[in-house]
Design a protein around this motif. Sequence first.
Motif, short mmCIF file in Angstrom:
data_model
loop_
_atom_site.label_atom_id
_atom_site.label_comp_id
_atom_site.label_asym_id
_atom_site.label_seq_id
_atom_site.Cartn_x
_atom_site.Cartn_y
_atom_site.Cartn_z
N UNK A 106 -24.19 -15.53 13.55
CA UNK A 106 -25.42 -14.91 13.04
C UNK A 106 -25.12 -14.03 11.82
N UNK A 107 -24.03 -13.26 11.89
CA UNK A 107 -23.65 -12.41 10.76
C UNK A 107 -23.36 -13.27 9.53
N UNK A 108 -22.66 -14.40 9.74
CA UNK A 108 -22.34 -15.31 8.63
C UNK A 108 -23.60 -15.90 8.03
N UNK A 109 -24.52 -16.33 8.89
CA UNK A 109 -25.77 -16.95 8.40
C UNK A 109 -26.59 -15.95 7.60
N UNK A 110 -26.74 -14.75 8.14
CA UNK A 110 -27.57 -13.75 7.46
C UNK A 110 -26.87 -13.21 6.21
N UNK A 111 -25.55 -13.05 6.28
CA UNK A 111 -24.80 -12.60 5.10
C UNK A 111 -24.92 -13.61 3.97
N UNK A 112 -24.92 -14.88 4.31
CA UNK A 112 -25.07 -15.93 3.29
C UNK A 112 -26.45 -15.86 2.65
N UNK A 113 -27.45 -15.58 3.46
CA UNK A 113 -28.81 -15.48 2.90
C UNK A 113 -28.92 -14.24 2.00
N UNK A 114 -28.21 -13.16 2.35
CA UNK A 114 -28.18 -11.98 1.47
C UNK A 114 -27.66 -12.38 0.09
N UNK A 115 -26.55 -13.10 0.07
CA UNK A 115 -25.96 -13.51 -1.22
C UNK A 115 -26.87 -14.47 -1.97
N UNK A 116 -27.49 -15.39 -1.24
CA UNK A 116 -28.42 -16.35 -1.86
C UNK A 116 -29.61 -15.61 -2.46
N UNK A 117 -30.07 -14.57 -1.78
CA UNK A 117 -31.20 -13.76 -2.27
C UNK A 117 -30.85 -13.15 -3.63
N UNK A 118 -29.66 -12.57 -3.71
CA UNK A 118 -29.25 -11.91 -4.96
C UNK A 118 -29.10 -12.92 -6.09
N UNK A 119 -28.54 -14.09 -5.78
CA UNK A 119 -28.32 -15.11 -6.81
C UNK A 119 -29.63 -15.72 -7.29
N UNK A 120 -30.49 -16.10 -6.34
CA UNK A 120 -31.76 -16.73 -6.73
C UNK A 120 -32.64 -15.74 -7.50
N UNK A 121 -32.58 -14.46 -7.10
CA UNK A 121 -33.38 -13.44 -7.79
C UNK A 121 -33.08 -13.46 -9.29
#
Length: 243
Positions: free
Chosen positions: A154-169
């Motif tokens: 779960x930490x890996x999945x959510x951490x990946x979405x955090x990084x994707x959020x910053x990149x896509x932004x």
Amino acid sequence: MKCALVTGGSRGIGSAICQKLAAEGNYHILINYQNNEEAAQQTLQKVKESGATGEILKFDVAIADEVKSVLSQWQDNNPDAVVEVIVNNAGITRDGLFMWMSQDDWSQVINTSLNGFYNVTNFFIQKLLRNKYGRIINMVSVSGVKGTAGQVNYSAAKGAVVAATKALAQEVAKRNITVNAVAPGFIRTDMTGALDEKELIKLVPANRFGEAEEVAELVGFLASKKAGYITGEVININGGIYS
Ligand SMILES: NC(=O)c1ccc[n+]([C@@H]2O[C@H](COP(=O)([O-])OP(=O)(O)OC[C@H]3O[C@@H](n4cnc5c(N)ncnc54)[C@H](OP(=O)(O)O)[C@@H]3O)[C@@H](O)[C@H]2O)c1
């Protein structure tokens, strides 16, 4: 017709978000769910009671073909509909120590949170760019920011979405599209229903679990026009847990 799509909108935090966005009055609410049609219908009822319109859309965010076919069909049936707000909220936990974690528990959690983000957001991203306006809000977790023992998947999945959020932004900011993540701590829903609340609130400075409606308030703000200069952020909402 301007629309807001909330994945996992049938229950818990997602349902509260559907109701909040409905109360703001700007959008036709698309309530996604996976299994629990009754809960999805109840959320739709509450959306309508707020004076908004909405509909339920059943698909599993983790299955790329299913997401594509349901959303394509919906778009074909509603050629004038513009989805301006996407809340990637669907998520699951399959907790356990990493040394005993099965491949299946690893994959299901990653597929739902991370691939779910891709499947849904990628379907709409070109339309948002053409529309030159959008709000993408990803539900992550304190676990994705600080890591939680017993939740490596779960930490890996959510951490990946955090990084994707910053990149896509950074990719889409010029077109007035904001992309933010919301990272709740312990929120009282079905997901946390089996946890020992009395014991766990000792970890929370505010000395209580949060409510889904409190998370929905934050999402409602990020989804509004007022939040146009906030992007690429991860906003913690956790009663003061240091993360
Ligand atoms: N509760 C917390 O303390 C907490 C803390 C941090 C982060 N979060 C995150 O907040 C989000 C919502 O959590 P919650 O507590 O509201 O969970 P919940 O009460 O368990 O509800 C989960 C929702 O997601 C839907 N869902 C699950 N898998 C799906 C899939 N593959 N495709 C489509 N929909 C799916 C469910 O649909 P059905 O009703 O059809 O099953 C339900 O609407 C999750 O991303 C979770 O990780 C929660």
